[in-house]
Design an enzyme around this catalytic site. Sequence first.
Site: not given
Length: 558
Positions: A37, A263, A273
Amino acid sequence: MDNKKEHPTENFLLKLISQELEQSAFGRDMCTRFPPEPNGYLHIGSAYAIHSNYTIAQRFNGTFHLRFDDTNPLKEDIEYVHGIIEDIKWLGYDPEEHIYYGSDYSNEIYNAAVTLIKHGKAYVCDLTPEEVTEYRGTLTEPGRNSPYRNRSVEENLELFTKMKNGDYPASSKVVRTKIDMGSPNLNLRDPVIYRIIHAEHYRKGNEWCIYPMYDFAHPIQDAIEGITYSLCSIEFKDHRPLYEWVLRELEIPEPPRQREFGRLNLTGVVTSKRFLRQLVEGGHVDGWDDPRLPTIRGLRRRGYTAESIRSFIEEIGSIRNQSTVDISLLDHCLRQDLKAKTISVMAVLQPLRVIITNYPDNDTELLMIENNSENEALGSREVPFSKIIYIERDDFMEQPSKGFHRLSLNIEVRLKGAYFIRCEEVIKDRDTGEITELRCTYDPLTKSGTGFAGRKVKGTIHWVSESHAVKADIHLYEKLLLDQENPKDNEDWTTKINSDSKVTLKDVLMEPFVEHAHREPNFQFLRHGYFCLDKKYTTGERLVFNRIVSLKDTWSKR
């Protein structure tokens, strides 16, 4: 975790995909994608995800797509698009012509929602966001059906059209799938797939006022592009049933397959983020490219190489679950990459003046010094030597402790690439007692490369000629966070910021070769570590360097 590199044949993700393809191959070539994104910059965890998708595509002679998940106009910006493309190419994972935008599929995604409504699998809901959450239930209690769940297909189509036409305010209505409010998986309890947002999109302007949720848009975008494997991090595993439900209800032939990997987290490093944005917007760091951040832009500015980052990811191997890796492994990979290709120069960070009393007053010698002791191909350079030099303050001890093998009163030491010198006199400030200058003599018979007249010394120190020294500023970095783990949601994480994570040294003295820093990306400063030019703050009048990493390698000793 085990720091041994996982052999490619033991890579669980590669093994899993190979087995699946043997049992049920696709009728099209392998195709993977990375869908960021554009609301921030990439970080080291992103690089791990990109690497997984890119290398799997390469392994099966397929293609790798970069697709921007740009379906939320409130957060996204073209600045991030350009930055992400630049960072991915710098890392070495160039998607070439395969760069796509989720916003370009708006019509197809809208039509998919219409199809679900026509099939009785989606409906328009008037519950507020808070009510939607309340009706969803909990992990131990089932959800409740929305009072709007049984609207007719015709009413839902009419309401959805009005939503699209901008007839309703933001958040007043949503479109939800009709799955199972009693499902143990909360993601299947009639998830929202469309919401109203009245905001200008950075690419589409005001063309749309309704935007799909990621979990709905993602599988449709994958299907449009012919993606075979949607490889994502482990937190999306519970979302996989919804991914498959959407593709199944839309009757997509040979649907893409979502598979998950672990992850990546690093000790003492913020990879969320949301936290990164708070650090940047709160002024705790110097922008998204702050060298203390694990963003790709920050790592680049600090001096990390793309080769070292790729080596680090390959060293980790394929992670099944969420894992935290010691950041010293990344530093180890960097040292391994830099040690044989970086020119070593002399820089004095805490200068102490030395006068060589028996050296000619106005004489200057150009001494040849090797550029890298491990790589002869890098050649050598000329370094000026004169009567007055500077050495590191901690390279002198008036009353040497046991094991101190550098310069002391009446003790001889070798100057790197130059002569043996002996300290004859110590000059101190009358008021403070601080040592301000050393008076030394040199032995002209001990010039490097000509033999040392049969004598040896225990120590070698670096130096810089006073009349030729280049002044520069240096930024020394340590971990940004005091704790090893990322901050929790309910913690006041600002109290965990290391106040000493950045130290600036002014007027550091360096040999004149560093003026080539604009074309030499990295240097090793003898005994101090690896450094790079900070182009953000370097001016025509002043050089500024960042320390990339120290010379001490703790990981290699494990």
